[in-house]
Design an enzyme around this catalytic site. Sequence first.
Site, mmCIF file in Angstrom:
data_model
loop_
_atom_site.group_PDB
_atom_site.id
_atom_site.type_symbol
_atom_site.label_atom_id
_atom_site.label_comp_id
_atom_site.label_asym_id
_atom_site.label_seq_id
_atom_site.Cartn_x
_atom_site.Cartn_y
_atom_site.Cartn_z
ATOM 1 N N SER A 147 -8.544 11.971 20.446
ATOM 2 C CA SER A 147 -8.309 12.211 19.020
ATOM 3 C C SER A 147 -6.946 12.861 18.875
ATOM 4 O O SER A 147 -6.465 13.511 19.811
ATOM 5 C CB SER A 147 -9.378 13.165 18.467
ATOM 6 O OG SER A 147 -9.050 13.577 17.151
ATOM 7 N N TYR A 160 -14.272 20.917 18.921
ATOM 8 C CA TYR A 160 -13.904 19.496 18.940
ATOM 9 C C TYR A 160 -12.561 19.286 19.641
ATOM 10 O O TYR A 160 -12.425 18.418 20.516
ATOM 11 C CB TYR A 160 -13.851 18.977 17.498
ATOM 12 C CG TYR A 160 -13.529 17.505 17.371
ATOM 13 C CD1 TYR A 160 -14.503 16.539 17.632
ATOM 14 C CD2 TYR A 160 -12.266 17.074 16.979
ATOM 15 C CE1 TYR A 160 -14.209 15.187 17.509
ATOM 16 C CE2 TYR A 160 -11.968 15.730 16.855
ATOM 17 C CZ TYR A 160 -12.950 14.784 17.122
ATOM 18 O OH TYR A 160 -12.657 13.451 17.002
ATOM 19 N N LYS A 164 -11.649 17.138 23.018
ATOM 20 C CA LYS A 164 -10.757 15.968 22.993
ATOM 21 C C LYS A 164 -9.496 16.198 23.833
ATOM 22 O O LYS A 164 -8.943 15.260 24.400
ATOM 23 C CB LYS A 164 -10.415 15.591 21.551
ATOM 24 C CG LYS A 164 -11.619 15.096 20.751
ATOM 25 C CD LYS A 164 -12.231 13.840 21.359
ATOM 26 C CE LYS A 164 -13.356 13.281 20.516
ATOM 27 N NZ LYS A 164 -13.910 12.026 21.075
HETATM 28 N N1 LIG Z 1 -13.030 9.073 12.327
HETATM 29 C C1 LIG Z 1 -11.925 9.684 12.728
HETATM 30 O O1 LIG Z 1 -11.058 10.001 11.916
HETATM 31 C C2 LIG Z 1 -11.700 9.974 14.198
HETATM 32 C C3 LIG Z 1 -10.468 10.527 14.550
HETATM 33 C C4 LIG Z 1 -10.215 10.800 15.874
HETATM 34 C C5 LIG Z 1 -11.171 10.518 16.842
HETATM 35 N N2 LIG Z 1 -12.361 10.002 16.480
HETATM 36 C C6 LIG Z 1 -13.312 9.737 17.559
HETATM 37 O O2 LIG Z 1 -13.736 8.387 17.505
HETATM 38 C C7 LIG Z 1 -15.068 8.282 18.014
HETATM 39 C C8 LIG Z 1 -15.948 7.567 16.991
HETATM 40 O O3 LIG Z 1 -15.929 8.318 15.801
HETATM 41 P P1 LIG Z 1 -16.404 7.702 14.409
HETATM 42 O O4 LIG Z 1 -15.502 8.233 13.373
HETATM 43 O O5 LIG Z 1 -16.612 6.254 14.515
HETATM 44 O O6 LIG Z 1 -17.823 8.446 14.268
HETATM 45 P P2 LIG Z 1 -19.212 7.935 13.644
HETATM 46 O O7 LIG Z 1 -19.999 9.185 13.484
HETATM 47 O O8 LIG Z 1 -18.962 7.060 12.471
HETATM 48 O O9 LIG Z 1 -19.836 7.058 14.815
HETATM 49 C C9 LIG Z 1 -20.159 7.656 16.039
HETATM 50 C C10 LIG Z 1 -21.299 6.908 16.693
HETATM 51 O O10 LIG Z 1 -21.618 7.606 17.907
HETATM 52 C C11 LIG Z 1 -23.020 7.640 18.032
HETATM 53 N N3 LIG Z 1 -23.472 8.753 18.855
HETATM 54 C C12 LIG Z 1 -23.548 10.068 18.520
HETATM 55 N N4 LIG Z 1 -24.064 10.775 19.537
HETATM 56 C C13 LIG Z 1 -24.314 9.890 20.552
HETATM 57 C C14 LIG Z 1 -24.852 10.005 21.845
HETATM 58 N N5 LIG Z 1 -25.269 11.186 22.315
HETATM 59 N N6 LIG Z 1 -24.946 8.891 22.613
HETATM 60 C C15 LIG Z 1 -24.549 7.679 22.130
HETATM 61 N N7 LIG Z 1 -24.050 7.503 20.899
HETATM 62 C C16 LIG Z 1 -23.930 8.608 20.109
HETATM 63 C C17 LIG Z 1 -23.542 7.746 16.593
HETATM 64 O O11 LIG Z 1 -24.892 7.307 16.504
HETATM 65 C C18 LIG Z 1 -22.560 6.868 15.843
HETATM 66 O O12 LIG Z 1 -23.029 5.538 15.752
HETATM 67 C C19 LIG Z 1 -15.522 9.699 18.333
HETATM 68 O O13 LIG Z 1 -15.315 9.974 19.704
HETATM 69 C C20 LIG Z 1 -14.594 10.547 17.473
HETATM 70 O O14 LIG Z 1 -14.433 11.842 17.986
HETATM 71 C C21 LIG Z 1 -12.656 9.730 15.169
#
Ligand SMILES: NC(=O)c1ccc[n+]([C@@H]2O[C@H](COP(=O)([O-])OP(=O)(O)OC[C@H]3O[C@@H](n4cnc5c(N)ncnc54)[C@H](O)[C@@H]3O)[C@@H](O)[C@H]2O)c1
Length: 256
Positions: A147, A160, A164
């Site tokens: 991230s 968090y 990351k």
């Molecule tokens: N959305 C953003 O702006 C953003 C920015 C930087 C990084 N990220 C990273 O991207 C990744 C995805 O984020 P997102 O925004 O799609 O989140 P989201 O919450 O929309 O989706 C995350 C998915 O992970 C699943 N999950 C949660 N715990 C789990 C577990 N123990 N085992 C298996 N699956 C599990 C959830 O069921 C969900 O479907 C994450 O690692 C997040 O930290 C997101």
Amino acid sequence: MTDLLREKVVVVTGASSGIGRAIAIRAAEHGAKAVVVSDISENPREGGNPTVDEIRVRGGTAIFIKADVSSRADNDALIAASEEFGGVDVMVANAGITLRNDGADVNEEDFHRLLAINLDGPLFGAQAAAAQMKAKGKQESIILMASMGGLSGAGITVAYSTSKGGVVLMAKSLADALGPYGIRVNAVAPGTIDTELLRTSPGIAEASEGFRKRTPLRRLGQPSEIGDAVAYLGSDLSSYVTGTVQLVDGGLLAVI
Ligand SMILES: NC(=O)c1ccc[n+]([C@@H]2O[C@H](COP(=O)([O-])OP(=O)(O)OC[C@H]3O[C@@H](n4cnc5c(N)ncnc54)[C@H](O)[C@@H]3O)[C@@H](O)[C@H]2O)c1
């Protein structure tokens, strides 16, 4: 769309929703031979059809495997499931969470729960994928989801950002450990991407409009734009790229 991932079997964790779902769908659109969609629940958090159905209507091949990334046994079973298609070529350890009460006073229980998903998860996933790739002599690609919050800190994301930042150095260290086997390991660091995680994370949700205004491209990112970065890192186009962090943030971290 392209044949960047032709002949590649792609495994994606956290692929029912948000970024993981887009990575899985995009992988199919970039020609993946099969996509192994994994999550703790098959139904997307934001609603709509399960990811596997979305891939199949596009003519792709996909299966769903329920797995909790914080469990080593679940990660091993997930990678074993890829055998049906010849084994994993592109492992995407994407699943991750934020906390409702992150910050300087984050409690021990929440902190350890987050680390179990955000740090144990990618480690166990990468280990399982690397073991199978080594056994099959595959010289392929592992991608860990970091991230921008792992490259820059914030008072509202103490736990968090700690996790990351760890993912970034996990990718660099694993790249060194697995490079002699021809296995590449890179991290992708999204900026503010329009998903449920962003919309439902207290603090981050409120801050996102400010981020958008400061972002040189003046918009939030779309999950599919992370899917395209992953497709590049999973493909042979990036055959000499390992140990890197691919920032996909509309330029946000480039400016003060
Ligand atoms: N959305 C953003 O702006 C953003 C920015 C930087 C990084 N990220 C990273 O991207 C990744 C995805 O984020 P997102 O925004 O799609 O989140 P989201 O919450 O929309 O989706 C995350 C998915 O992970 C699943 N999950 C949660 N715990 C789990 C577990 N123990 N085992 C298996 N699956 C599990 C959830 O069921 C969900 O479907 C994450 O690692 C997040 O930290 C997101």
